[in-house]
Every structure is written in C-alpha cells, then in structure tokens.
Design a protein around this motif. Structure first.
Motif, PDB file in Angstrom:
ATOM      1  N   ARG A 255      10.514  49.404  35.301  1.00 56.78           N
ATOM      2  CA  ARG A 255       9.941  50.526  34.583  1.00 56.78           C
ATOM      3  C   ARG A 255       9.522  50.092  33.190  1.00 56.78           C
ATOM      4  NH1 ARG A 255      13.561  52.990  30.911  1.00 56.78           N
ATOM      5  NH2 ARG A 255      15.606  52.132  31.193  1.00 56.78           N
ATOM      6  N   ASP A 256       8.430  50.580  32.719  1.00 53.92           N
ATOM      7  CA  ASP A 256       7.908  50.234  31.400  1.00 53.92           C
ATOM      8  C   ASP A 256       8.099  51.436  30.483  1.00 53.92           C
ATOM      9  OD1 ASP A 256       6.530  49.496  29.151  1.00 53.92           O
ATOM     10  OD2 ASP A 256       4.748  48.802  30.212  1.00 53.92           O
ATOM     11  N   PRO A 257       9.008  51.329  29.491  1.00 53.87           N
ATOM     12  CA  PRO A 257       9.254  52.468  28.615  1.00 53.87           C
ATOM     13  C   PRO A 257       8.030  52.860  27.793  1.00 53.87           C
ATOM     14  CG  PRO A 257      10.407  50.521  27.815  1.00 53.87           C
ATOM     15  CD  PRO A 257       9.836  50.184  29.157  1.00 53.87           C
ATOM     16  N   ASP A 258       7.069  51.965  27.686  1.00 52.36           N
ATOM     17  CA  ASP A 258       5.854  52.278  26.939  1.00 52.36           C
ATOM     18  C   ASP A 258       4.951  53.237  27.726  1.00 52.36           C
ATOM     19  OD1 ASP A 258       4.234  51.962  24.636  1.00 52.36           O
ATOM     20  OD2 ASP A 258       2.934  50.613  25.761  1.00 52.36           O
ATOM     21  N   LYS A 259       5.155  53.339  29.013  1.00 48.59           N
ATOM     22  CA  LYS A 259       4.326  54.199  29.861  1.00 48.59           C
ATOM     23  C   LYS A 259       4.904  55.606  29.996  1.00 48.59           C
ATOM     24  CE  LYS A 259       1.585  50.815  31.179  1.00 48.59           C
ATOM     25  NZ  LYS A 259       0.623  50.441  30.211  1.00 48.59           N
ATOM     26  N   ASN A 260       6.219  55.747  29.837  1.00 50.60           N
ATOM     27  CA  ASN A 260       6.870  57.041  29.993  1.00 50.60           C
ATOM     28  C   ASN A 260       8.012  57.139  28.981  1.00 50.60           C
ATOM     29  OD1 ASN A 260       8.113  59.385  30.771  1.00 50.60           O
ATOM     30  ND2 ASN A 260       8.436  58.774  32.896  1.00 50.60           N
ATOM     31  N   PHE A 261       7.763  57.825  27.865  1.00 51.24           N
ATOM     32  CA  PHE A 261       8.748  57.882  26.785  1.00 51.24           C
ATOM     33  C   PHE A 261      10.047  58.559  27.208  1.00 51.24           C
ATOM     34  CE2 PHE A 261       4.917  57.783  23.806  1.00 51.24           C
ATOM     35  CZ  PHE A 261       4.989  56.406  23.684  1.00 51.24           C
ATOM     36  N   LYS A 262      10.013  59.359  28.253  1.00 44.58           N
ATOM     37  CA  LYS A 262      11.235  60.018  28.725  1.00 44.58           C
ATOM     38  C   LYS A 262      12.244  59.011  29.261  1.00 44.58           C
ATOM     39  CE  LYS A 262       9.044  64.354  29.990  1.00 44.58           C
ATOM     40  NZ  LYS A 262       8.706  65.267  31.096  1.00 44.58           N
ATOM     41  N   THR A 263      11.792  57.796  29.552  1.00 47.30           N
ATOM     42  CA  THR A 263      12.692  56.781  30.091  1.00 47.30           C
ATOM     43  C   THR A 263      13.299  55.905  29.001  1.00 47.30           C
ATOM     44  OG1 THR A 263      10.960  55.107  30.402  1.00 47.30           O
ATOM     45  CG2 THR A 263      11.311  56.687  32.207  1.00 47.30           C
ATOM     46  N   VAL A 264      12.894  56.088  27.754  1.00 49.48           N
ATOM     47  CA  VAL A 264      13.398  55.268  26.650  1.00 49.48           C
ATOM     48  C   VAL A 264      14.831  55.690  26.344  1.00 49.48           C
ATOM     49  CG1 VAL A 264      13.097  54.649  24.229  1.00 49.48           C
ATOM     50  CG2 VAL A 264      11.103  54.899  25.709  1.00 49.48           C
ATOM     51  N   ARG A 265      15.780  54.756  26.497  1.00 50.80           N
ATOM     52  CA  ARG A 265      17.188  55.091  26.343  1.00 50.80           C
ATOM     53  C   ARG A 265      17.940  54.187  25.359  1.00 50.80           C
ATOM     54  NH1 ARG A 265      15.807  58.667  29.344  1.00 50.80           N
ATOM     55  NH2 ARG A 265      16.524  59.386  31.348  1.00 50.80           N
ATOM     56  N   THR A 266      17.561  52.934  25.257  1.00 50.31           N
ATOM     57  CA  THR A 266      18.334  51.969  24.474  1.00 50.31           C
ATOM     58  C   THR A 266      17.583  51.590  23.199  1.00 50.31           C
ATOM     59  OG1 THR A 266      17.338  50.014  25.486  1.00 50.31           O
ATOM     60  CG2 THR A 266      19.247  50.991  26.632  1.00 50.31           C
ATOM     61  N   ASN A 267      18.334  51.010  22.256  1.00 47.85           N
ATOM     62  CA  ASN A 267      17.689  50.506  21.033  1.00 47.85           C
ATOM     63  C   ASN A 267      16.632  49.464  21.356  1.00 47.85           C
ATOM     64  OD1 ASN A 267      19.025  52.138  19.256  1.00 47.85           O
ATOM     65  ND2 ASN A 267      20.310  50.540  18.377  1.00 47.85           N
ATOM     66  N   GLN A 268      16.897  48.630  22.360  1.00 44.77           N
ATOM     67  CA  GLN A 268      15.918  47.617  22.753  1.00 44.77           C
ATOM     68  C   GLN A 268      14.623  48.276  23.212  1.00 44.77           C
ATOM     69  OE1 GLN A 268      18.318  45.409  25.644  1.00 44.77           O
ATOM     70  NE2 GLN A 268      17.850  43.563  24.446  1.00 44.77           N
ATOM     71  N   GLU A 269      14.730  49.333  23.988  1.00 47.96           N
ATOM     72  CA  GLU A 269      13.535  50.023  24.472  1.00 47.96           C
ATOM     73  C   GLU A 269      12.804  50.735  23.339  1.00 47.96           C
ATOM     74  OE1 GLU A 269      15.069  50.878  29.020  1.00 47.96           O
ATOM     75  OE2 GLU A 269      15.430  52.387  27.473  1.00 47.96           O
ATOM     76  N   VAL A 270      13.546  51.354  22.430  1.00 49.96           N
ATOM     77  CA  VAL A 270      12.916  52.017  21.283  1.00 49.96           C
ATOM     78  C   VAL A 270      12.191  50.977  20.430  1.00 49.96           C
ATOM     79  CG1 VAL A 270      13.328  53.317  19.156  1.00 49.96           C
ATOM     80  CG2 VAL A 270      14.555  53.938  21.242  1.00 49.96           C
ATOM     81  N   ALA A 271      12.846  49.856  20.154  1.00 51.62           N
ATOM     82  CA  ALA A 271      12.223  48.799  19.354  1.00 51.62           C
ATOM     83  C   ALA A 271      10.967  48.269  20.031  1.00 51.62           C
ATOM     84  CB  ALA A 271      13.221  47.666  19.106  1.00 51.62           C
ATOM     85  N   TYR A 272      11.032  48.054  21.326  1.00 53.31           N
ATOM     86  CA  TYR A 272       9.882  47.558  22.097  1.00 53.31           C
ATOM     87  C   TYR A 272       8.692  48.514  21.953  1.00 53.31           C
ATOM     88  CZ  TYR A 272       7.243  46.528  26.416  1.00 53.31           C
ATOM     89  OH  TYR A 272       6.263  46.241  27.335  1.00 53.31           O
ATOM     90  N   VAL A 273       8.934  49.810  22.142  1.00 55.52           N
ATOM     91  CA  VAL A 273       7.865  50.805  22.056  1.00 55.52           C
ATOM     92  C   VAL A 273       7.327  50.890  20.627  1.00 55.52           C
ATOM     93  CG1 VAL A 273       7.343  53.271  22.266  1.00 55.52           C
ATOM     94  CG2 VAL A 273       8.651  52.125  24.053  1.00 55.52           C
TER      95      VAL A 273
END
Length: 141
Positions: free
Chosen positions: A1-19
């Motif tokens: 899953r790509d957190p940049d494609k669906n913000f509802k899937t962003v859960r971790t600091n790593q994913e937030v930083a990536y986006v």
C-alpha cells in the motif's frame, strides 16, 4: 500500500514523513520555512491567555507552499483554521494542551500535537521511508 495514494492509511511517523517529503517536493528550504512557522504558532498558543482558557476541538493546521520560481525563494506558510468547536472553559480552570486527556479534564492535546509535528519536521530528512517504499529523491535545498 502506498500512503501517498490514500491518506487514510497513514499510521506511522515513517509514513507521515514519507508523505510530507513528497508533498514538499523534497525541498529543505520549504521544510525549514514550515518548521519555523510551526514553532511560531506553538509559542503563540503556549503564551496566550486565550489558549489556557479555551478547549480547541476540531481545529486544523493548513500547510501551504509554492514551487519556487527559477532563481527565487520558496514560499511556505502554516495557518490555524477551523475554530467552530472552540469553547471557553467553565470556571477558573486552565488547560496546558499537553496533559493527556482524561474524561472531564477538557485537555485537547493541541500543543502535544504541535510538539510532535515540530519534532517530525526537525527530523524529516532523517526518518527512513516505510518498508517497501523508497523516496523518489534525496532532500534538496
């Protein structure tokens, strides 16, 4: 899953930083301008009597940036928005906006959230991309 494609899937600091890195196009100048403004907002909220006497529920931070024109500086800013549910406290109670919420204490965690966002922006370039995803490019000025 790509957190940049669906913000509802962003859960971790790593994913937030990536986006966030992708959102600011890996521009360190933009990161630093947003960080400076977040620190200003935090200091203002911390030092206002209004803040200690009001519960802030449902408010948001609006982060805006433009691509710099060739040879120009990046433009970036942050604003506090959505205060429709902000309510005054009853009596002489005061909030610090950092104390964990417990039923009845009216703490909203606003400064706790700002502290975490400032920390995230300070360390944005050092946080690795989530497993299975890679940043498109390294941070640039």
């Amino acid at each position: 899953r790509d957190p940049d494609k669906n913000f509802k899937t962003v859960r971790t600091n790593q994913e937030v930083a990536y986006v966030l890195r992708k959102h600011i196009d890996y521009r360190d100048e933009t990161r630093l301008k947003l960080l400076e403004r977040l620190k200003e907002i935090r200091a203002t909220v911390k030092n206002q009597d209004f803040s200690s006497s009001h519960e802030v529920i449902g408010s948001s931070l609006l982060l805006v940036h433009d691509q710099p024109l060739e040879g120009g500086a990046a433009r970036a800013n942050v604003w506090m928005i959505d205060f429709g549910k902000t309510t005054p406290l009853n009596g002489d109670k005061a909030l610090d906006h950092r104390t964990p919420w417990q039923e009845g204490n009216q703490e909203d965690g606003y400064l706790f959230g700002l502290d975490n966002l400032v920390d995230l922006f300070e360390n944005l370039n050092d946080i690795q991309a989530p497993e299975g995803l890679e940043d498109d490019q390294p941070a640039v000025g």
